[in-house]
Design a protein around this motif. Structure first.
Motif, PDB file in Angstrom:
ATOM      1  N   VAL A   1     -38.924 -40.118 -36.007  1.00 45.03           N
ATOM      2  CA  VAL A   1     -37.391 -39.975 -36.034  1.00 45.03           C
ATOM      3  C   VAL A   1     -36.614 -39.429 -35.159  1.00 45.03           C
ATOM      4  N   SER A   2     -35.533 -40.328 -34.779  1.00 45.21           N
ATOM      5  CA  SER A   2     -34.983 -40.046 -33.497  1.00 45.21           C
ATOM      6  C   SER A   2     -33.374 -39.573 -34.716  1.00 45.21           C
ATOM      7  N   VAL A   3     -32.633 -38.642 -34.653  1.00 51.99           N
ATOM      8  CA  VAL A   3     -31.614 -38.458 -34.637  1.00 51.99           C
ATOM      9  C   VAL A   3     -30.457 -38.214 -33.564  1.00 51.99           C
TER      10      VAL A   3
END
Length: 57
Positions: free
Chosen positions: A49-51
């Motif tokens: 997951v990229s935030v």
């Protein structure tokens, strides 16, 4: 969460295998050990997951 559940299942399998070995039920003990090893070596799917967090000015 999933890793903890798998670890709990593996721990139970190993504990049950030790109990079976002590009661001289060698085949059930070996089956419990194999089940514990299979549970530990199970592949757990992971999704990265990229935030991105905006920089404050």
């Amino acid at each position: 969460m999933l890793f903890g559940l798998i670890a709990l299942v593996a721990l139970y399998c190993f504990a049950k295998a030790v109990i079976d070995f002590k009661q001289r039920r060698f085949w059930w003990g070996a089956a419990g050990m194999m089940a514990g090893i299979i549970a530990i070596s199970a592949v757990i799917p992971v999704q990265p997951v990229s935030v991105t967090i905006p920089v404050a000015r």
